[in-house]
Design an enzyme around this catalytic site. Structure first.
Site, PDB file in Angstrom:
ATOM      1  CG  PHE A  27      -7.724 -15.800  43.230  1.00  0.00           C
ATOM      2  CD1 PHE A  27      -8.772 -16.673  43.449  1.00  0.00           C
ATOM      3  CD2 PHE A  27      -7.726 -15.033  42.080  1.00  0.00           C
ATOM      4  CE1 PHE A  27      -9.809 -16.778  42.533  1.00  0.00           C
ATOM      5  CE2 PHE A  27      -8.760 -15.125  41.161  1.00  0.00           C
ATOM      6  CZ  PHE A  27      -9.804 -16.009  41.382  1.00  0.00           C
ATOM      7  CG  ASP A  72      -6.322  -9.928  46.317  1.00  0.00           C
ATOM      8  OD1 ASP A  72      -7.436  -9.485  46.656  1.00  0.00           O
ATOM      9  OD2 ASP A  72      -6.082 -10.379  45.185  1.00  0.00           O
ATOM     10  CE1 TYR A 129     -15.340 -10.675  40.701  1.00  0.00           C
ATOM     11  CE2 TYR A 129     -14.407  -8.718  39.672  1.00  0.00           C
ATOM     12  CZ  TYR A 129     -14.320 -10.061  40.001  1.00  0.00           C
ATOM     13  OH  TYR A 129     -13.198 -10.764  39.652  1.00  0.00           O
ATOM     14  CE  LYS A 130     -14.061 -12.387  43.900  1.00  0.00           C
ATOM     15  NZ  LYS A 130     -12.608 -12.543  43.926  1.00  0.00           N
ATOM     16  NE  ARG A 172     -15.939 -20.039  46.478  1.00  0.00           N
ATOM     17  CZ  ARG A 172     -15.331 -19.031  45.848  1.00  0.00           C
ATOM     18  NH1 ARG A 172     -14.127 -18.649  46.231  1.00  0.00           N
ATOM     19  NH2 ARG A 172     -15.890 -18.439  44.821  1.00  0.00           N
TER      20      ARG A 172
END
Ligand SMILES: *Cc1c(COP(=O)(O)O)cnc(C)c1O
Length: 416
Positions: free
Chosen positions: A130, A201, A226-227, A375
């Site tokens: 990321f 991560d 928050y995912k 996605r």
């Protein structure tokens, strides 16, 4: 592991839902229609979050005021919620805390890791990582002035890039753009064999892919809440430091909450003996109350069952899209082998951005990732098999009718 056969009717998908042991979880979320395939970007609110926030702002905060820090345990929330996340990522107690953002936590753990390998000068990462992770590693290397960042090609062999200068290997467990699942135990072992440390991560794996941080001997980890953990927009992140490093881990943001005795208000900094030394400032109690409601839901799901359903949903989506959208310009980007995928499926299309916007108009919310990726995140606790069916049908419709080909759908929004 068996997966559903490609199917020809929506009823067949509904039959899978009727048999799904995780189906009752869907009701725990405040979902307002449509098909939500962006739970890997921002999870939806659990219904219980409203009462949790009301209790805090309507009772505890006005009722206890400053006493709430101890009476209501606010001051302990980073460690308490950290331990709960630890249960989701294979970490025993006292090694995980909730604080700050993923980016800031990565900065802290990377700096601590580099300091544990003072004679070494290289950080190895991968181009599929990321971007914030790569920016943070690069920024830290510039700041120390003595480290260099080596970025292995996307999908390249990270293990063979690890050498005698490598201090730290820093990777994401699941690739954000393609959903590829990296070999966390294997790369961690390769890093250790070369004398380096492994920093992972878990933003796209916590809560949906079984992770064994202790079991794999991972040194440091960070991740987002928050995912798939449904902690709310911008919810505080987590970090993990293996117990064996805690006595020596020195992090640069040495704020008072990481002090052994914060309220002694001494002038000299004396880091807390355990994981507490990774904290910096005062815990964001409102945000933590919201996160707690998200974790309550995640912890009720059996991670092995979640993984099985995640892979079944992704197998179904791939099969349906390849069947229904054959000849319409979509191709699979994610690994075809289920064991090599996280909990998302990505396809390439030359007009991916307006295709995603046209899907959103039809109530199918996925997201777009540069340069040409559609996605679809598959959050198993909230999605049904019929949702996957409906998403594939909507994609077929958008592509077959050219509904995406309108100028207003091509104007980029600030958040994609
Ligand atoms: C979502 C995500 C982040 C987010 O970082 P923030 O600091 O919360 O903005 C970081 N790393 C990865 C791999 C992510 O998927």
């Amino acid at each position: 592991m068996g997966y559903p056969e490609p199917m020809t009717t929506r009823d067949a998908a509904a039959a899978l839902d009727a048999d799904d042991p995780l189906a009752p979880f869907r009701d725990l979320f405040d979902l307002r229609g449509g098909v939500y395939l962006a739970g890997n970007s921002l999870g939806p609110p659990p219904r219980a979050v409203r009462a949790a926030v009301e209790r805090l702002v309507g009772e505890t905060w006005p009722g206890e005021l400053v006493g709430g820090w101890t009476q209501d345990g606010w001051i302990d929330l980073p460690a308490v919620l950290g331990d709960r996340i630890g249960r989701l990522v294979g970490a025993s107690e006292g090694q995980t805390v909730v604080a700050d953002s993923t980016s800031v936590n990565l900065f802290k753990v990377l700096a601590a890791a580099l300091a544990l390998r003072p004679e070494r000068t290289e950080v190895v990462t991968e181009a599929g990582n990321f971007p914030t992770d790569v920016y943070i590693a690069g920024g830290l290397a510039r700041q120390t002035g003595r480290h260099r960042l080596t970025v292995v090609d996307d999908g390249g062999d990270v293990a063979s890039a690890i050498g005698p200068d490598t201090a730290v290997v820093a990777l994401s467990h699941v690739g954000f753009r393609d959903g590829r699942l990296l070999d966390l135990p294997g790369v961690t072992a390769a890093a250790h064999a070369a004398g380096a440390l492994a920093v992972w991560d878990l933003s796209h794996s916590a809560g949906v892919v079984p992770v064994a941080l202790d079991g794999a001997g991972v040194d440091f980890a960070v991740g987002c809440t928050y995912k798939y953990l449904n902690g709310g927009p911008g919810a505080p992140a987590f970090l993990y430091v293996a117990r064996r490093h805690q006595g020596d881990a020195a992090q640069p943001l040495s704020g008072w909450m990481g002090h052994a005795r914060p309220f002694a208000l001494e002038l000299g900094y004396d880091p807390a003996p355990g994981i507490g030394r990774m904290l910096t400032g005062t815990p964001p109690v409102v945000a933590l109350a919201v996160l707690e409601a998200g974790l309550d839901v995640a912890l009720r799901g059996d991670i092995e069952a979640v993984r099985r359903k995640s892979l079944a949903l992704s197998e179904l989506l791939i099969a349906l899209v390849e069947e229904r959208c054959a000849g319409l310009g979509v191709s699979l980007v994610s690994p075809r082998q289920p064991e090599r995928r996280g909990s998302q499926v990505c396809f390439r299309h030359a007009h991916a951005y307006p295709v995603v916007r046209a899907l959103i108009e039809r109530g199918v919310v996925g997201d777009f990732r540069e340069p040409d990726v559609l996605r679809f995140g598959l959050a198993p606790l909230l999605l049904r098999y019929v949702d996957v069916w409906d998403a594939a049908e909507a994609l077929h419709d958008v592509l077959a009718t050219g509904a995406w080909d309108r100028p207003e759908l091509k104007v980029r929004r600030r958040v994609t």
